[in-house]
Motif scaffolding. Structure first.
Motif, PDB file in Angstrom:
ATOM      1  N   ASN A 174      -6.489 -10.487  -6.329  1.00 14.39           N
ATOM      2  CA  ASN A 174      -5.034 -10.463  -6.254  1.00 14.39           C
ATOM      3  C   ASN A 174      -4.439  -9.225  -6.920  1.00 14.39           C
ATOM      4  OD1 ASN A 174      -4.910 -12.815  -4.778  1.00 14.39           O
ATOM      5  ND2 ASN A 174      -4.811 -14.106  -6.597  1.00 14.39           N
ATOM      6  N   LEU A 175      -5.119  -8.112  -6.770  1.00 16.19           N
ATOM      7  CA  LEU A 175      -4.623  -6.855  -7.316  1.00 16.19           C
ATOM      8  C   LEU A 175      -3.392  -6.392  -6.559  1.00 16.19           C
ATOM      9  CD1 LEU A 175      -5.121  -4.505  -9.269  1.00 16.19           C
ATOM     10  CD2 LEU A 175      -6.579  -3.480  -7.534  1.00 16.19           C
ATOM     11  N   PHE A 176      -3.371  -6.592  -5.245  1.00 20.07           N
ATOM     12  CA  PHE A 176      -2.232  -6.227  -4.419  1.00 20.07           C
ATOM     13  C   PHE A 176      -1.621  -7.485  -3.827  1.00 20.07           C
ATOM     14  CE2 PHE A 176      -4.882  -2.338  -3.784  1.00 20.07           C
ATOM     15  CZ  PHE A 176      -4.005  -1.450  -4.381  1.00 20.07           C
ATOM     16  N   THR A 177      -0.383  -7.367  -3.447  1.00 20.85           N
ATOM     17  CA  THR A 177       0.211  -8.437  -2.656  1.00 20.85           C
ATOM     18  C   THR A 177      -0.229  -8.241  -1.210  1.00 20.85           C
ATOM     19  OG1 THR A 177       2.194  -7.154  -2.195  1.00 20.85           O
ATOM     20  CG2 THR A 177       2.221  -8.536  -4.184  1.00 20.85           C
ATOM     21  N   ALA A 178       0.100  -9.181  -0.335  1.00 20.60           N
ATOM     22  CA  ALA A 178      -0.298  -9.058   1.059  1.00 20.60           C
ATOM     23  C   ALA A 178       0.319  -7.811   1.690  1.00 20.60           C
ATOM     24  CB  ALA A 178       0.118 -10.302   1.840  1.00 20.60           C
ATOM     25  N   ARG A 179       1.573  -7.530   1.320  1.00 23.32           N
ATOM     26  CA  ARG A 179       2.232  -6.336   1.847  1.00 23.32           C
ATOM     27  C   ARG A 179       1.594  -5.072   1.286  1.00 23.32           C
ATOM     28  NH1 ARG A 179       8.579  -6.097   1.771  1.00 23.32           N
ATOM     29  NH2 ARG A 179       8.230  -7.322   3.631  1.00 23.32           N
ATOM     30  N   GLY A 180       1.227  -5.083   0.018  1.00 18.48           N
ATOM     31  CA  GLY A 180       0.594  -3.918  -0.602  1.00 18.48           C
ATOM     32  C   GLY A 180      -0.753  -3.606   0.002  1.00 18.48           C
ATOM     33  N   VAL A 181      -1.527  -4.649   0.306  1.00 15.36           N
ATOM     34  CA  VAL A 181      -2.825  -4.434   0.939  1.00 15.36           C
ATOM     35  C   VAL A 181      -2.627  -3.839   2.328  1.00 15.36           C
ATOM     36  CG1 VAL A 181      -4.842  -5.600   1.900  1.00 15.36           C
ATOM     37  CG2 VAL A 181      -4.032  -6.218  -0.350  1.00 15.36           C
ATOM     38  N   GLY A 182      -1.663  -4.369   3.073  1.00 18.73           N
ATOM     39  CA  GLY A 182      -1.392  -3.846   4.412  1.00 18.73           C
ATOM     40  C   GLY A 182      -0.961  -2.397   4.377  1.00 18.73           C
ATOM     41  N   ASN A 183      -0.086  -2.049   3.432  1.00 17.79           N
ATOM     42  CA  ASN A 183       0.361  -0.656   3.323  1.00 17.79           C
ATOM     43  C   ASN A 183      -0.784   0.269   2.918  1.00 17.79           C
ATOM     44  OD1 ASN A 183       2.955  -1.289   4.059  1.00 17.79           O
ATOM     45  ND2 ASN A 183       3.697  -1.483   1.952  1.00 17.79           N
ATOM     46  N   ALA A 184      -1.624  -0.185   1.973  1.00 19.06           N
ATOM     47  CA  ALA A 184      -2.746   0.647   1.537  1.00 19.06           C
ATOM     48  C   ALA A 184      -3.742   0.863   2.672  1.00 19.06           C
ATOM     49  CB  ALA A 184      -3.442  -0.005   0.343  1.00 19.06           C
TER      50      ALA A 184
END
Length: 123
Positions: A41-51
């Protein structure tokens, strides 16, 4: 130099395949990286998608750059031009081409005599 760029090109291609497979699919059932990320859970779902989207874009640019570099190196090595430019035309025999037997025939195939039926003869 060419070997180094080729190795980098292959690594970028494999990384690009991996990153594309990690992205969340539109159907929602095929993506491995969707649903909150796999990094604790280092990133949120949106953060993972953007990365993943940014990583895909960077890898795509690197893939195109290495492809162009390999093309330029191959062109300089062969002396430029196309492969078609290196093909030599068939040697001319000096005789003009004979017209086809049929006056109005536009076929390029040679005219063959009619085939004679071959009947087996018993001894």
């Amino acid at each position: 130099m060419e070997t180094v760029i080729l190795v980098v090109h292959l690594i970028v291609a494999l990384a690009l395949i991996g990153v594309v497979l990690l992205q969340r699919s539109e159907g929602g059932a095929l993506g491995i990286g969707g649903g909150g990320g796999g990094g604790g859970n280092l990133f949120t779902a949106r953060g993972v998608g953007n990365a993943l989207t940014r990583t895909t874009a960077y890898l795509a640019v690197a893939f195109f750059c290495t492809s162009i570099a390999l093309t330029v190196i191959a062109t300089q090595r062969t002396g430029g031009g196309s492969v078609i430019d290196t093909v030599t035309p068939p040697a001319a025999t000096g005789e003009p081409a004979a017209p086809a037997e049929g006056a109005g025939d536009s076929s390029v195939l040679p005219k063959l005599p009619p085939a004679q039926p071959q009947v087996p003869v018993s001894p």
